[in-house]
Motif scaffolding. Structure first.
Motif, PDB file in Angstrom:
ATOM      1  N   ARG A   1       0.819  -1.213   0.000  1.00 12.31           N
ATOM      2  CA  ARG A   1       0.000   0.000   0.000  1.00 12.31           C
ATOM      3  C   ARG A   1       0.853   1.263   0.000  1.00 12.31           C
ATOM      4  O   ARG A   1       0.305   2.369  -0.010  1.00 12.31           O
ATOM      5  CB  ARG A   1      -0.931   0.005   1.222  1.00 12.31           C
ATOM      6  N   GLY A   2       2.166   1.105   0.005  1.00  6.73           N
ATOM      7  CA  GLY A   2       3.036   2.262   0.014  1.00  6.73           C
ATOM      8  C   GLY A   2       3.828   2.345   1.294  1.00  6.73           C
ATOM      9  O   GLY A   2       4.153   1.328   1.927  1.00  6.73           O
ATOM     10  N   PHE A   3       4.119   3.568   1.715  1.00  4.70           N
ATOM     11  CA  PHE A   3       4.948   3.803   2.883  1.00  4.70           C
ATOM     12  C   PHE A   3       4.292   4.877   3.751  1.00  4.70           C
ATOM     13  O   PHE A   3       3.408   5.601   3.299  1.00  4.70           O
ATOM     14  CB  PHE A   3       6.354   4.246   2.463  1.00  4.70           C
ATOM     15  N   ALA A   4       4.741   4.969   4.998  1.00  2.00           N
ATOM     16  CA  ALA A   4       4.206   5.981   5.905  1.00  2.00           C
ATOM     17  C   ALA A   4       5.337   6.533   6.759  1.00  2.00           C
ATOM     18  O   ALA A   4       6.351   5.869   6.996  1.00  2.00           O
ATOM     19  CB  ALA A   4       3.106   5.398   6.786  1.00  2.00           C
ATOM     20  N   VAL A   5       5.136   7.764   7.224  1.00  7.12           N
ATOM     21  CA  VAL A   5       6.130   8.404   8.075  1.00  7.12           C
ATOM     22  C   VAL A   5       5.420   9.385   8.998  1.00  7.12           C
ATOM     23  O   VAL A   5       4.386   9.955   8.637  1.00  7.12           O
ATOM     24  CB  VAL A   5       7.191   9.138   7.213  1.00  7.12           C
ATOM     25  N   VAL A   6       5.955   9.554  10.200  1.00 16.95           N
ATOM     26  CA  VAL A   6       5.476  10.564  11.143  1.00 16.95           C
ATOM     27  C   VAL A   6       6.538  11.651  11.219  1.00 16.95           C
ATOM     28  O   VAL A   6       7.719  11.361  11.445  1.00 16.95           O
ATOM     29  CB  VAL A   6       5.220   9.958  12.537  1.00 16.95           C
ATOM     30  N   LEU A   7       6.123  12.916  11.033  1.00 13.48           N
ATOM     31  CA  LEU A   7       7.088  14.003  10.879  1.00 13.48           C
ATOM     32  C   LEU A   7       7.025  15.064  11.964  1.00 13.48           C
ATOM     33  O   LEU A   7       7.873  15.952  12.011  1.00 13.48           O
ATOM     34  CB  LEU A   7       6.894  14.661   9.510  1.00 13.48           C
ATOM     35  N   GLY A   8       6.037  14.999  12.846  1.00 12.80           N
ATOM     36  CA  GLY A   8       5.952  15.959  13.939  1.00 12.80           C
ATOM     37  C   GLY A   8       4.871  17.000  13.740  1.00 12.80           C
ATOM     38  O   GLY A   8       4.476  17.317  12.614  1.00 12.80           O
ATOM     39  N   VAL A   9       4.415  17.555  14.852  1.00 10.15           N
ATOM     40  CA  VAL A   9       3.313  18.523  14.843  1.00 10.15           C
ATOM     41  C   VAL A   9       3.860  19.938  14.648  1.00 10.15           C
ATOM     42  O   VAL A   9       4.850  20.331  15.263  1.00 10.15           O
ATOM     43  CB  VAL A   9       2.519  18.436  16.155  1.00 10.15           C
ATOM     44  N   GLY A  10       3.209  20.704  13.796  1.00  7.06           N
ATOM     45  CA  GLY A  10       3.598  22.089  13.566  1.00  7.06           C
ATOM     46  C   GLY A  10       4.453  22.251  12.326  1.00  7.06           C
ATOM     47  O   GLY A  10       5.128  21.325  11.878  1.00  7.06           O
ATOM     48  N   MET A  11       4.421  23.461  11.768  1.00  8.31           N
ATOM     49  CA  MET A  11       5.125  23.720  10.514  1.00  8.31           C
ATOM     50  C   MET A  11       6.621  23.475  10.612  1.00  8.31           C
ATOM     51  O   MET A  11       7.223  22.878   9.713  1.00  8.31           O
ATOM     52  CB  MET A  11       4.871  25.167  10.064  1.00  8.31           C
ATOM     53  N   LEU A  12       7.270  23.939  11.689  1.00  7.07           N
ATOM     54  CA  LEU A  12       8.725  23.865  11.777  1.00  7.07           C
ATOM     55  C   LEU A  12       9.211  22.430  11.849  1.00  7.07           C
ATOM     56  O   LEU A  12      10.075  22.016  11.057  1.00  7.07           O
ATOM     57  CB  LEU A  12       9.218  24.652  12.995  1.00  7.07           C
ATOM     58  N   GLU A  13       8.668  21.640  12.775  1.00 13.86           N
ATOM     59  CA  GLU A  13       9.115  20.263  12.934  1.00 13.86           C
ATOM     60  C   GLU A  13       8.776  19.424  11.708  1.00 13.86           C
ATOM     61  O   GLU A  13       9.601  18.628  11.220  1.00 13.86           O
ATOM     62  CB  GLU A  13       8.497  19.649  14.191  1.00 13.86           C
ATOM     63  N   PHE A  14       7.584  19.606  11.184  1.00 16.04           N
ATOM     64  CA  PHE A  14       7.151  18.852  10.010  1.00 16.04           C
ATOM     65  C   PHE A  14       8.048  19.170   8.817  1.00 16.04           C
ATOM     66  O   PHE A  14       8.531  18.279   8.122  1.00 16.04           O
ATOM     67  CB  PHE A  14       5.692  19.187   9.692  1.00 16.04           C
ATOM     68  N   ALA A  15       8.294  20.462   8.576  1.00 16.49           N
ATOM     69  CA  ALA A  15       9.100  20.872   7.428  1.00 16.49           C
ATOM     70  C   ALA A  15      10.541  20.401   7.561  1.00 16.49           C
ATOM     71  O   ALA A  15      11.152  19.940   6.587  1.00 16.49           O
ATOM     72  CB  ALA A  15       9.059  22.390   7.279  1.00 16.49           C
ATOM     73  N   THR A  16      11.096  20.504   8.767  1.00 18.92           N
ATOM     74  CA  THR A  16      12.482  20.076   8.980  1.00 18.92           C
ATOM     75  C   THR A  16      12.652  18.594   8.704  1.00 18.92           C
ATOM     76  O   THR A  16      13.552  18.180   7.950  1.00 18.92           O
ATOM     77  CB  THR A  16      12.926  20.388  10.421  1.00 18.92           C
ATOM     78  N   ASN A  17      11.784  17.795   9.275  1.00 16.24           N
ATOM     79  CA  ASN A  17      11.910  16.341   9.110  1.00 16.24           C
ATOM     80  C   ASN A  17      11.596  15.887   7.693  1.00 16.24           C
ATOM     81  O   ASN A  17      12.229  14.957   7.176  1.00 16.24           O
ATOM     82  CB  ASN A  17      11.012  15.627  10.122  1.00 16.24           C
ATOM     83  N   LEU A  18      10.642  16.549   7.034  1.00 14.93           N
ATOM     84  CA  LEU A  18      10.345  16.191   5.647  1.00 14.93           C
ATOM     85  C   LEU A  18      11.513  16.583   4.743  1.00 14.93           C
ATOM     86  O   LEU A  18      11.854  15.840   3.811  1.00 14.93           O
ATOM     87  CB  LEU A  18       9.056  16.872   5.190  1.00 14.93           C
ATOM     88  N   SER A  19      12.141  17.719   5.002  1.00  7.64           N
ATOM     89  CA  SER A  19      13.293  18.131   4.206  1.00  7.64           C
ATOM     90  C   SER A  19      14.443  17.149   4.338  1.00  7.64           C
ATOM     91  O   SER A  19      15.087  16.778   3.344  1.00  7.64           O
ATOM     92  CB  SER A  19      13.755  19.532   4.636  1.00  7.64           C
ATOM     93  N   VAL A  20      14.709  16.723   5.562  1.00 13.32           N
ATOM     94  CA  VAL A  20      15.779  15.746   5.789  1.00 13.32           C
ATOM     95  C   VAL A  20      15.469  14.441   5.068  1.00 13.32           C
ATOM     96  O   VAL A  20      16.332  13.856   4.401  1.00 13.32           O
ATOM     97  CB  VAL A  20      15.967  15.497   7.301  1.00 13.32           C
ATOM     98  N   LEU A  21      14.229  13.997   5.158  1.00 10.85           N
ATOM     99  CA  LEU A  21      13.830  12.740   4.525  1.00 10.85           C
ATOM    100  C   LEU A  21      13.989  12.820   3.008  1.00 10.85           C
ATOM    101  O   LEU A  21      14.573  11.936   2.380  1.00 10.85           O
ATOM    102  CB  LEU A  21      12.391  12.413   4.906  1.00 10.85           C
ATOM    103  N   LEU A  22      13.460  13.887   2.403  1.00  8.52           N
ATOM    104  CA  LEU A  22      13.525  14.003   0.944  1.00  8.52           C
ATOM    105  C   LEU A  22      14.955  14.214   0.467  1.00  8.52           C
ATOM    106  O   LEU A  22      15.301  13.820  -0.650  1.00  8.52           O
ATOM    107  CB  LEU A  22      12.620  15.143   0.470  1.00  8.52           C
ATOM    108  N   SER A  23      15.784  14.824   1.289  1.00  8.52           N
ATOM    109  CA  SER A  23      17.195  14.984   0.921  1.00  8.52           C
ATOM    110  C   SER A  23      17.892  13.635   0.824  1.00  8.52           C
ATOM    111  O   SER A  23      18.770  13.437  -0.021  1.00  8.52           O
ATOM    112  CB  SER A  23      17.912  15.857   1.959  1.00  8.52           C
ATOM    113  N   ARG A  24      17.493  12.702   1.675  1.00 11.85           N
ATOM    114  CA  ARG A  24      18.092  11.365   1.649  1.00 11.85           C
ATOM    115  C   ARG A  24      17.730  10.621   0.377  1.00 11.85           C
ATOM    116  O   ARG A  24      18.464   9.739  -0.066  1.00 11.85           O
ATOM    117  CB  ARG A  24      17.615  10.554   2.868  1.00 11.85           C
ATOM    118  N   PHE A  25      16.580  10.972  -0.206  1.00 12.13           N
ATOM    119  CA  PHE A  25      16.128  10.271  -1.401  1.00 12.13           C
ATOM    120  C   PHE A  25      16.106  11.225  -2.598  1.00 12.13           C
ATOM    121  O   PHE A  25      15.217  11.153  -3.450  1.00 12.13           O
ATOM    122  CB  PHE A  25      14.734   9.696  -1.183  1.00 12.13           C
ATOM    123  N   ALA A  26      17.083  12.128  -2.639  1.00 11.93           N
ATOM    124  CA  ALA A  26      17.118  13.134  -3.699  1.00 11.93           C
ATOM    125  C   ALA A  26      17.204  12.510  -5.084  1.00 11.93           C
ATOM    126  O   ALA A  26      16.599  12.988  -6.036  1.00 11.93           O
ATOM    127  CB  ALA A  26      18.297  14.075  -3.474  1.00 11.93           C
TER     128      ALA A  26
END
Length: 237
Positions: free
Chosen positions: A44-69
Motif C-alpha cells: 500500500r506504500g509507505f508511511a512516516v510521522v514528521l511531527g506537529v507544527g510547521m517547523l518540525e514537520f518541514a524540517t523532518n520532511l526536508s531531511v527525509l527528501l534529501s536522503r532520497f534526492a
C-alpha cells in the motif's frame, strides 16, 4: 490508481498514523521515530510521522527528501490527518476533504490597536521599502494541475496553516472570512512548500475532527474523524 503511483503517507503524529493504519501495531512500536519510513502491508506504500507544527514537520520532511534526492521508494507524498473546520463553511465533523490550497495564516504582526495584519500586507506597504505583494502566499496541491481519479470523489477545501490554533469565535470568523478558507491545520502549507521545492507531487487529505471556533475539547471527535479518514483511504489504496 495510476500504475506508477507509490504513496508516502505523511502524518504529523503517531495518533493519526495508527488511527489510519492500526494494522501496523502488530509490527511497529507504539511510537515510531520521527522521520522513520514504515513500509505498509499489502504493497500500500509507505508511511512516516514528521511531527506537529510547521517547523518540525518541514524540517523532518526536508531531511527525509534529501536522503532520497536521486531515487526513493515512493513517488508521491500524501499528507493525511485531522483538521478543524471553520463554522458556516458547509462541513461537518467526520467529513473527509481534499485540501487543494494552503495559506500560512498567522504570519504577520499585531498592531498597537490589537488588530492582526498578515505578512503579505506588511510587505505590500511601500513605506517599509519592501516589494509590494498583492496576494498572500498560497501553496497549492499537485491536484490543481489535474485531480487524479482516486481523489476526484473528495470535496475540495481551502486550508489555513497556523502555529496557534483558533480558540475563539471571533478569531474563527476573522480567519475564515478574511482568507476565504474552510479548514485549519498546523502542517499543510509546510508539506506543500517542501514537496514543491523537491519537485515531488503532493496531496493533502484530512478528516474534520472539530470546529475551529471557541475551544472546547469535550466536543472534539478525533477517533471518529480518524475512522472516517481510514475508511476513505482504504477505499482508494
Amino acid at each position: 490508481m495510476e500504475n506508477d503511483f507509490v504513496p508516502l503517507f505523511a502524518f504529523a503524529s503517531n495518533v493519526e498514523f495508527f488511527g489510519v493504519f492500526p494494522e501496523c501495531k502488530s509490527f511497529v512500536q507504539n511510537n515510531i521515530r520521527l522521520g522513520e519510513i514504515i513500509e505498509l502491508p499489502e504493497s500500500r506504500g509507505f508511511a512516516v510521522v514528521l511531527g506537529v507544527g510547521m517547523l518540525e514537520f518541514a524540517t523532518n520532511l526536508s531531511v527525509l527528501l534529501s536522503r532520497f534526492a536521486a531515487e526513493g521508494p515512493f513517488t508521491h507524498v500524501v499528507q493525511a490527518g485531522i483538521c478543524g473546520a471553520y463554522p458556516d463553511r458547509g462541513l461537518e465533523i467526520g467529513d473527509v476533504v481534499r485540501v487543494d490550497s494552503e495559506i500560512v495564516g498567522d504570519l504577520g504582526v499585531v498592531e498597537c490597536d490589537g488588530t492582526f495584519t498578515p505578512w503579505h500586507k506588511v510587505c505590500g506597504n511601500p513605506t517599509n521599502g519592501a516589494l509590494p505583494s498583492v496576494h498572500a502566499q498560497v501553496y497549492e496541491s499537485s491536484s490543481l494541475r489535474g485531480v487524479p481519479t482516486w481523489l476526484s470523489g473528495l470535496r475540495s477545501a481551502a486550508g489555513f496553516t497556523v502555529n496557534c490554533c483558533t480558540g475563539t469565535a471571533s478569531m474563527a470568523k476573522e480567519r475564515s472570512e478574511n482568507f476565504n478558507v474552510d479548514v485549519e491545520s498546523m502542517e499543510g502549507a509546510a508539506c506543500f512548500s517542501i514537496c514543491h521545492a523537491f519537485c515531488i507531487p503532493c496531496y493533502e487529505i484530512r478528516a474534520v475532527s472539530n470546529f475551529a471556533t471557541t475551544r472546547d475539547k469535550s466536543t472534539w471527535r478525533i477517533a471518529d474523524a480518524l475512522a472516517a479518514l481510514r475508511t476513505a483511504l482504504s477505499s482508494k489504496f
